[in-house]
Design a protein around this motif. Structure first.
Motif, PDB file in Angstrom:
ATOM      1  N   SER A  11      32.838  30.187 -58.425  1.00  0.00           N
ATOM      2  CA  SER A  11      32.478  30.770 -57.130  1.00  0.00           C
ATOM      3  C   SER A  11      31.836  32.145 -57.255  1.00  0.00           C
ATOM      4  O   SER A  11      31.401  32.709 -56.255  1.00  0.00           O
ATOM      5  CB  SER A  11      33.735  30.892 -56.249  1.00  0.00           C
ATOM      6  N   ARG A  64      38.186  28.807 -61.798  1.00  0.00           N
ATOM      7  CA  ARG A  64      37.800  28.621 -60.398  1.00  0.00           C
ATOM      8  C   ARG A  64      36.981  29.814 -59.913  1.00  0.00           C
ATOM      9  O   ARG A  64      35.999  29.645 -59.175  1.00  0.00           O
ATOM     10  CB  ARG A  64      39.059  28.470 -59.543  1.00  0.00           C
ATOM     11  N   ALA A  65      37.363  31.020 -60.339  1.00  0.00           N
ATOM     12  CA  ALA A  65      36.601  32.204 -59.965  1.00  0.00           C
ATOM     13  C   ALA A  65      35.188  32.139 -60.527  1.00  0.00           C
ATOM     14  O   ALA A  65      34.222  32.511 -59.856  1.00  0.00           O
ATOM     15  CB  ALA A  65      37.312  33.459 -60.464  1.00  0.00           C
ATOM     16  N   LEU A  85      38.966  37.609 -57.924  1.00  0.00           N
ATOM     17  CA  LEU A  85      39.802  37.216 -56.785  1.00  0.00           C
ATOM     18  C   LEU A  85      39.221  36.030 -56.013  1.00  0.00           C
ATOM     19  O   LEU A  85      39.897  35.453 -55.165  1.00  0.00           O
ATOM     20  CB  LEU A  85      39.985  38.408 -55.837  1.00  0.00           C
ATOM     21  N   ARG A  86      37.995  35.658 -56.302  1.00  0.00           N
ATOM     22  CA  ARG A  86      37.417  34.472 -55.636  1.00  0.00           C
ATOM     23  C   ARG A  86      38.152  33.194 -56.049  1.00  0.00           C
ATOM     24  O   ARG A  86      38.047  32.165 -55.382  1.00  0.00           O
ATOM     25  CB  ARG A  86      35.936  34.331 -55.985  1.00  0.00           C
ATOM     26  N   GLY A  87      38.888  33.263 -57.155  1.00  0.00           N
ATOM     27  CA  GLY A  87      39.593  32.076 -57.629  1.00  0.00           C
ATOM     28  C   GLY A  87      41.029  31.979 -57.150  1.00  0.00           C
ATOM     29  O   GLY A  87      41.831  31.255 -57.743  1.00  0.00           O
ATOM     30  N   VAL A  88      41.361  32.681 -56.069  1.00  0.00           N
ATOM     31  CA  VAL A  88      42.739  32.695 -55.552  1.00  0.00           C
ATOM     32  C   VAL A  88      43.255  31.279 -55.293  1.00  0.00           C
ATOM     33  O   VAL A  88      42.584  30.462 -54.677  1.00  0.00           O
ATOM     34  CB  VAL A  88      42.808  33.519 -54.245  1.00  0.00           C
ATOM     35  N   ARG A  89      44.469  31.027 -55.770  1.00  0.00           N
ATOM     36  CA  ARG A  89      45.137  29.750 -55.506  1.00  0.00           C
ATOM     37  C   ARG A  89      46.372  29.962 -54.648  1.00  0.00           C
ATOM     38  O   ARG A  89      46.568  29.298 -53.637  1.00  0.00           O
ATOM     39  CB  ARG A  89      45.523  29.072 -56.832  1.00  0.00           C
ATOM     40  N   THR A 140      45.361  34.018 -59.287  1.00  0.00           N
ATOM     41  CA  THR A 140      43.982  33.554 -59.229  1.00  0.00           C
ATOM     42  C   THR A 140      43.689  32.772 -60.500  1.00  0.00           C
ATOM     43  O   THR A 140      44.370  32.932 -61.513  1.00  0.00           O
ATOM     44  CB  THR A 140      43.006  34.728 -59.062  1.00  0.00           C
ATOM     45  N   GLU A 166      35.437  40.046 -58.285  1.00  0.00           N
ATOM     46  CA  GLU A 166      34.952  38.658 -58.316  1.00  0.00           C
ATOM     47  C   GLU A 166      36.036  37.699 -58.795  1.00  0.00           C
ATOM     48  O   GLU A 166      36.075  36.538 -58.389  1.00  0.00           O
ATOM     49  CB  GLU A 166      33.726  38.565 -59.229  1.00  0.00           C
ATOM     50  N   ARG A 178      39.668  36.420 -51.058  1.00  0.00           N
ATOM     51  CA  ARG A 178      38.451  35.889 -51.685  1.00  0.00           C
ATOM     52  C   ARG A 178      37.207  36.640 -51.222  1.00  0.00           C
ATOM     53  O   ARG A 178      36.213  36.716 -51.937  1.00  0.00           O
ATOM     54  CB  ARG A 178      38.285  34.401 -51.366  1.00  0.00           C
ATOM     55  N   ALA A 201      44.383  33.983 -48.053  1.00  0.00           N
ATOM     56  CA  ALA A 201      43.554  33.616 -49.201  1.00  0.00           C
ATOM     57  C   ALA A 201      42.077  33.897 -48.931  1.00  0.00           C
ATOM     58  O   ALA A 201      41.360  34.406 -49.790  1.00  0.00           O
ATOM     59  CB  ALA A 201      43.752  32.142 -49.536  1.00  0.00           C
TER      60      ALA A 201
END
Length: 276
Positions: free
Chosen positions: A196, A192-193, A162-166, A188, A160, A50, A46
């Motif tokens: 961040s 959340r992305a 992908l910054r919200g990956v869960r 993702t 960007e 991110r 992850a």
């Protein structure tokens, strides 16, 4: 086994997406498949995914190819684009090719798109816009944040997101355009992305978080040994007179290639009404 987390869809519509041919979309440009053998997975998949956007910023720039496939009912349409992105200065330029049947004509002039923080500029937009004029769209006002409106997901925003990956699973090693890469698959979260994301793309992602019927976006991402994103495929779902599924694929190559984006003068921007 990949486990995707799906939340109950919200009662909100995706909104009317600007018709660029963009009631339309993308197919992945060539699948790069399964596990590459007995390579050892990264300690924190992850975190690696991110960090893809930061790795691109350090690289500076790249060439890009995009494909967007939209499926609704029994109709499936694909739009393709090609150009370059300056990840440091958050700017890009794409030439977007519409399929022959989007507007019922045999041929369509390619649309030139300029991607800058908070805005999308389009030339040869059609729909009553003079050929010598540009259209400027504030991406923070679009229900999808321009993830699908322009017929191509902005490569910077795609990274960007992908910054919200869960949830993420390391699939294995494979190749993309002759380059050894690591394949990651997961989901993702748009909201959340947005929280961040870099300041330049945060507004667009915040708009998308409100406009999409699902926050959760499945993805397949392919990163090289330097952590740079070589290919990413997102699968979006939104509501606009029915459920519409969109697959958006971005392929990055030619890292370090100079990219120059020149914004149009204010007098070259069309101020009239744009047909939907």
């Amino acid at each position: 086994m990949v486990v995707h987390q799906h939340r109950r869809p919200r009662e909100r519509a995706g909104g009317a997406v600007l018709a660029v041919g963009v009631t339309l979309a993308v197919t992945a440009m060539g699948g790069c498949a399964g596990p590459g053998g007995d390579d050892r997975p990264p300690a924190d998949a992850a975190a690696v995914v991110r960090g893809a956007a930061d790795a691109l910023t350090r690289t500076g720039s790249a060439r890009a190819r995009t494909a967007m496939e939209m499926a609704t009912g029994g109709t499936r349409v694909t739009i393709r684009g090609e150009g370059g992105v300056d990840f440091k200065n958050r700017m890009g330029q794409l030439l977007v090719m519409l399929p022959a049947d989007v507007k019922g004509k045999a041929e369509h002039r390619p649309i030139t798109e300029l991607l800058v923080p908070g805005a999308l500029y389009m030339k040869n937009r059609g729909a009553g816009v003079p050929d010598d004029k540009w259209v400027r769209v504030d991406t923070t006002t679009l229900a999808d944040g321009n993830l699908v409106t322009g017929g191509a997901t902005d490569p910077l925003v795609a990274a960007e997101l992908l910054r919200g990956v869960r949830e993420v699973t390391y699939v294995g090693e494979t190749e993309v355009a002759g380059t050894k890469v690591r394949h990651y698959r997961g989901t993702t979260d748009i909201g959340r992305a947005a929280g961040s994301a870099s300041a330049e793309v945060r507004g667009a992602l915040e708009a998308a978080a409100k406009g999409f019927s699902k926050d959760t976006v499945p993805f397949d991402a392919y990163l090289d040994e330097e952590g740079r994103l070589r290919k990413v495929r997102h699968r979006f779902t939104y509501v606009n007179n029915g459920v519409i599924d969109v697959s958006s694929t971005t392929l990055l190559y030619g890292f370090g290639t100079p990219v120059t984006v020149v914004l149009p003068a204010s007098g070259d921007i069309y101020a009239g009404k744009i047909a939907e």
